[in-house]
Design an enzyme around this catalytic site. Structure first.
Site, PDB file in Angstrom:
ATOM      1  N   GLU A 151       0.570   4.167   0.876  1.00  0.00           N
ATOM      2  CA  GLU A 151      -0.125   5.179   1.675  1.00  0.00           C
ATOM      3  C   GLU A 151       0.881   5.855   2.578  1.00  0.00           C
ATOM      4  OE1 GLU A 151      -4.014   2.278   2.325  1.00  0.00           O
ATOM      5  OE2 GLU A 151      -2.427   2.396   3.814  1.00  0.00           O
ATOM      6  N   ARG A 178      -0.684   1.589  13.033  1.00  0.00           N
ATOM      7  CA  ARG A 178      -1.532   0.548  12.426  1.00  0.00           C
ATOM      8  C   ARG A 178      -1.134   0.228  10.999  1.00  0.00           C
ATOM      9  NH1 ARG A 178      -4.531   4.375  13.767  1.00  0.00           N
ATOM     10  NH2 ARG A 178      -5.282   4.828  11.682  1.00  0.00           N
ATOM     11  N   HIS A 179      -0.324   1.089  10.412  1.00  0.00           N
ATOM     12  CA  HIS A 179      -0.067   0.953   8.979  1.00  0.00           C
ATOM     13  C   HIS A 179       1.385   0.642   8.648  1.00  0.00           C
ATOM     14  CE1 HIS A 179      -3.868   3.317   8.859  1.00  0.00           C
ATOM     15  NE2 HIS A 179      -4.111   2.441   7.906  1.00  0.00           N
ATOM     16  N   ARG A 189       0.852  -1.194   0.000  1.00  0.00           N
ATOM     17  CA  ARG A 189       0.000   0.000   0.000  1.00  0.00           C
ATOM     18  C   ARG A 189       0.888   1.244   0.000  1.00  0.00           C
ATOM     19  NH1 ARG A 189      -5.266  -1.765   2.335  1.00  0.00           N
ATOM     20  NH2 ARG A 189      -5.492  -3.730   1.209  1.00  0.00           N
ATOM     21  N   SER A 214     -11.502  -7.255   6.717  1.00  0.00           N
ATOM     22  CA  SER A 214     -12.587  -6.715   5.903  1.00  0.00           C
ATOM     23  C   SER A 214     -13.062  -7.834   4.999  1.00  0.00           C
ATOM     24  CB  SER A 214     -12.081  -5.582   5.007  1.00  0.00           C
ATOM     25  OG  SER A 214     -12.221  -4.363   5.659  1.00  0.00           O
ATOM     26  N   ARG A 256      -1.501  -7.221  12.032  1.00  0.00           N
ATOM     27  CA  ARG A 256      -2.416  -6.617  13.009  1.00  0.00           C
ATOM     28  C   ARG A 256      -2.984  -7.666  13.960  1.00  0.00           C
ATOM     29  NH1 ARG A 256      -6.111  -1.991  10.144  1.00  0.00           N
ATOM     30  NH2 ARG A 256      -4.389  -0.843   9.190  1.00  0.00           N
ATOM     31  N   GLU A 293      -9.674  -2.621  13.678  1.00  0.00           N
ATOM     32  CA  GLU A 293     -10.042  -3.499  12.559  1.00  0.00           C
ATOM     33  C   GLU A 293      -8.907  -4.474  12.237  1.00  0.00           C
ATOM     34  OE1 GLU A 293     -10.703  -1.399   8.803  1.00  0.00           O
ATOM     35  OE2 GLU A 293     -10.062  -3.247   7.819  1.00  0.00           O
TER      36      GLU A 293
HETATM   37  P1  ATP Z   1      -7.363   0.718   7.294  1.00  0.00           P
HETATM   38  O1  ATP Z   1      -8.638   1.419   7.092  1.00  0.00           O
HETATM   39  O2  ATP Z   1      -7.077   0.410   8.734  1.00  0.00           O
HETATM   40  O3  ATP Z   1      -6.217   1.394   6.618  1.00  0.00           O
HETATM   41  P2  ATP Z   1      -8.258  -0.952   5.175  1.00  0.00           P
HETATM   42  O4  ATP Z   1      -9.714  -0.833   5.414  1.00  0.00           O
HETATM   43  O5  ATP Z   1      -7.623  -0.198   4.091  1.00  0.00           O
HETATM   44  O6  ATP Z   1      -7.499  -0.696   6.582  1.00  0.00           O
HETATM   45  P3  ATP Z   1      -8.387  -3.475   3.917  1.00  0.00           P
HETATM   46  O7  ATP Z   1      -8.026  -2.948   2.607  1.00  0.00           O
HETATM   47  O8  ATP Z   1      -9.786  -3.841   4.156  1.00  0.00           O
HETATM   48  O9  ATP Z   1      -7.905  -2.478   5.042  1.00  0.00           O
HETATM   49  O10 ATP Z   1      -7.393  -4.677   4.274  1.00  0.00           O
HETATM   50  C1  ATP Z   1      -7.750  -5.830   5.002  1.00  0.00           C
HETATM   51  C2  ATP Z   1      -6.945  -5.934   6.289  1.00  0.00           C
HETATM   52  O11 ATP Z   1      -5.562  -5.738   6.031  1.00  0.00           O
HETATM   53  C3  ATP Z   1      -7.276  -4.893   7.333  1.00  0.00           C
HETATM   54  O12 ATP Z   1      -8.376  -5.262   8.107  1.00  0.00           O
HETATM   55  C4  ATP Z   1      -6.011  -4.860   8.146  1.00  0.00           C
HETATM   56  O13 ATP Z   1      -5.985  -5.933   9.063  1.00  0.00           O
HETATM   57  C5  ATP Z   1      -4.929  -5.097   7.136  1.00  0.00           C
HETATM   58  N1  ATP Z   1      -4.319  -3.833   6.679  1.00  0.00           N
HETATM   59  C6  ATP Z   1      -4.821  -2.938   5.800  1.00  0.00           C
HETATM   60  N2  ATP Z   1      -3.969  -1.934   5.550  1.00  0.00           N
HETATM   61  C7  ATP Z   1      -2.878  -2.185   6.310  1.00  0.00           C
HETATM   62  C8  ATP Z   1      -1.631  -1.527   6.484  1.00  0.00           C
HETATM   63  N3  ATP Z   1      -1.345  -0.413   5.802  1.00  0.00           N
HETATM   64  N4  ATP Z   1      -0.725  -2.070   7.316  1.00  0.00           N
HETATM   65  C9  ATP Z   1      -0.990  -3.210   7.996  1.00  0.00           C
HETATM   66  N5  ATP Z   1      -2.151  -3.898   7.862  1.00  0.00           N
HETATM   67  C10 ATP Z   1      -3.088  -3.402   7.032  1.00  0.00           C
END
Ligand code: ATP
Length: 585
Positions: free
Chosen positions: A327, A333-334, A325, A508, A559, A505
């Site tokens: 981002e 968390r990321h 990602r 998803s 996570r 979270e």
């Molecule tokens: P968030 O809103 O917390 O950034 P997301 O809704 O973008 O997460 P999803 O795309 O639904 O996350 O990804 C599924 C799962 O992957 C999430 O529930 C989380 O456990 C994990 N996840 C998502 N983005 C990240 C990240 N940047 N770093 C670590 N784990 C992540």
């Protein structure tokens, strides 16, 4: 599914008062002096002349231990030492982590291997065979901490249990000691510092021991703690710390439990590609790279490929794969790369079949990590013993990062709230600042955390599901609820859900659209061009064949590990955390 925002790292506060900083500085100076003295001692010991020493063959630096040890000595791992070894001659290979001189004739060392398995070694001068000279005692107790050594020793029972060692009921009376890989006199980070909780996860600031920032200490100890940056700059010491060994072992077990639960339910593993030809799931947060004169992208999720597997008749699939990602999210968390535990399956009647499998797999992971299981020694007898899957590792982590055990629902009493019910709960029982949250707007991170508290108090669980997210908060492939339920200003809800632990979270998922006409309509409604690269091929797949109803979910492995253990950052659960500012080591 909430969009990540750019925000500063959330960090527990480090000691900031002037008095605290001065105290910490003095402590650091003392530590440095101690290290310097140890280094001088080690240098002096290294110059010891072994030539006229009757014990000269029993110690020293060596490249190999071939023919160095007695033929009747048994090679053992520290973790395997037990009563049956008492009185026996053994060879142990380990890191020397501490030493203490008792007198010119006697000293103690601590040997560590296999995570946090350590044992006390005693070195005592003896003129009888096997000869141990005073010079040898001095040399062994001057070996630099974290050097890799091989010792020959008699296993004996100590007068009293050695409280500081995991193998407390035995000790090694060393008769030979060879350093196979010496550590430098000054370590970039001591084991003491590496075993302290990290309170500073910022990617910016001081490096190399954080000298200009001053050390941080946690209230419980006097050993200065290091920042995450210092840990990563001393990656081997970071990894050697028992707490990190325990986290890594728990991570391995989470993957094993995920895989075994699904395989027992006819799921088949597959490997989705990491290199893809189009930023299919949204353009902005994708890494681009040069690809033979063209552009390629790193996969943001295995979503489309899981669905291709279902279209291809694989029925139930899962993958454990890296997810990227782009981002610029500097939060605990990321990460820019994490490991996704993903699954996808055909649905017979309802998407709740998917929800139940996902709930089942996560509960089996959480329960499994804490479980004890029986091992039968032979098929013929009932003799056996119980093994803790990860109880010891969890305990090790808790001694550094204190946490309450994860509260889980009783079987059959799992908590599933609709998004609207969750928002109502937050309005009515959450903090006043959330008294006006809407049923058709996605939750922010503070809202999610506040809801976690409310749910814990009301339902006595840290693990729960929020279902039926509004379509505004989900991607185009989320299937809209057939009953036509709406929330807020007429926003339709989807058969899509998120799972939470401790208000954060971890998953998803939901039902995906399998009908190409409906899919195209949703793609357009989300403002995406159905003819764009990646989307076109995705849509075409659903037109080429009849794809059965299906759904799935994506779990963030890092996570799950971090929030199960209530660690302060997901970066601690990754082997080599990747953040917007950090790609090394
Ligand atoms: P968030 O809103 O917390 O950034 P997301 O809704 O973008 O997460 P999803 O795309 O639904 O996350 O990804 C599924 C799962 O992957 C999430 O529930 C989380 O456990 C994990 N996840 C998502 N983005 C990240 C990240 N940047 N770093 C670590 N784990 C992540």
């Amino acid at each position: 599914m909430e969009q990540p925002t750019e925000q500063p790292a959330e960090q527990p506060s480090a000691p900031t008062s002037k008095k605290g900083a001065k105290k910490a500085e003095a402590k650091a100076k003392k530590e440095a002096l101690k290290a310097q003295r140890a280094a001088e001692l080690a240098a002096a010991a290294a110059n010891v002349n072994l030539e006229d020493d009757p014990a000269q063959d029993n110690y020293g630096n060596r490249r190999t231990t071939a023919s160095a040890f007695s033929k009747d000595a048994e090679e053992v791992e520290i973790r395997s030492l037990d009563e049956s070894h008492n009185g026996k001659k053994v060879i142990v290979r380990a890191w020397l982590q501490n030493s203490r001189v008792q007198s010119a004739k006697m000293g103690f060392v601590e040997l560590r291997k296999g995570g946090n398995w350590n044992i006390q070694g005693v070195i005592m001068a003896s003129e009888q065979e096997p000869i141990v000279s005073r010079r040898m005692v001095k040399w062994v107790t001057s070996v630099n901490p974290e050097s890799f050594v091989a010792v020959e020793a008699m296993v004996k029972k100590p007068l009293e249990p050695v409280k500081s060692c995991r193998v407390s009921g035995l000790e090694l009376h060393i008769t030979k000691c060879f350093v196979l890989a010496p550590a430098p006199a000054m370590l970039g980070m001591t084991m003491g510092a590496a075993s302290q909780p990290i309170v500073n996860f910022s990617d910016e600031g001081a490096q190399a021991g954080d000298a200009d920032k001053g050390p941080e200490t946690t209230p419980e100890t006097t050993v200065p703690a290091a920042s995450m940056l210092t840990h990563l700059d001393n990656i081997a010491m970071h990894k050697r710390a028992p707490v990190q060994q325990a986290i890594a072992d728990i991570r391995v077990e989470v993957k094993r439990l995920f895989r075994s639960y699904l395989e027992a339910r006819r799921f088949k593993e597959f490997e989705p590609p990491c290199l893809i030809g189009a930023a299919s799931e949204g353009g902005s947060n994708v890494f681009r790279l040069a690809y033979f004169g063209e552009e390629a992208f790193l996969a943001q999720s295995p979503q489309f490929y899981k669905q291709f597997e279902i279209a291809g008749g694989r029925e139930r699939v899962f993958s454990i794969s890296p997810v990227f990602r782009a981002e610029n999210s500097n939060t605990p968390r990321h990460m820019t790369e994490f490991t996704g535990l993903d699954l996808e399956m055909e649905i017979t009647e309802s998407y709740t079949e998917v929800l139940s499998v996902l709930e089942g797999v996560l509960l089996s992971i959480f329960r499994g990590l804490q479980e004890k299981y029986a091992v039968q020694v032979t098929a013929l007898t009932e003799d056996g013993f119980t093994i803790d899957r990860c109880a010891t590792e969890i305990e090790t982590v808790r001694t550094v990062y204190h946490s309450e055990p994860l509260l889980l629902p009783e079987p059959g009493k799992e908590i599933r709230l609709t998004f609207a019910e969750a928002q109502k709960l937050l309005r009515e029982e959450g903090p006043s600042e959330f008294a006006n949250v809407r049923d058709d707007e996605d939750m922010s991170t503070p809202q999610e955390k506040a809801l976690g508290e409310v749910v814990r108090n009301k339902y006595k669980t840290d693990f729960y599901v929020i279902d039926k997210f509004p379509e505004t908060a989900r991607p185009f492939y989320a299937k809209v609820d057939d009953a036509g339920t709406t929330v807020g200003d007429g926003v339709r809800v989807t058969n899509a859900f998120d799972f939470f632990i401790r208000g954060q979270e971890v998953l998803s998922g939901g039902q995906r659209i399998h009908d190409p006409t409906e899919l195209e309509e949703r793609i357009r409604a989300k403002g995406v061009d159905p003819e764009s690269a990646g989307i076109k091929e995705y849509l075409t797949t659903f037109r080429q064949v009849g794809v059965p109803p299906h759904g799935g979910g994506g779990i963030g492995l890092d996570r799950v590990v971090a929030w199960f253990l209530a660690l302060p950052s997901v970066h601690l659960a990754a082997y080599y955390p990747r953040t917007p500012k950090r790609l090394l080591p």
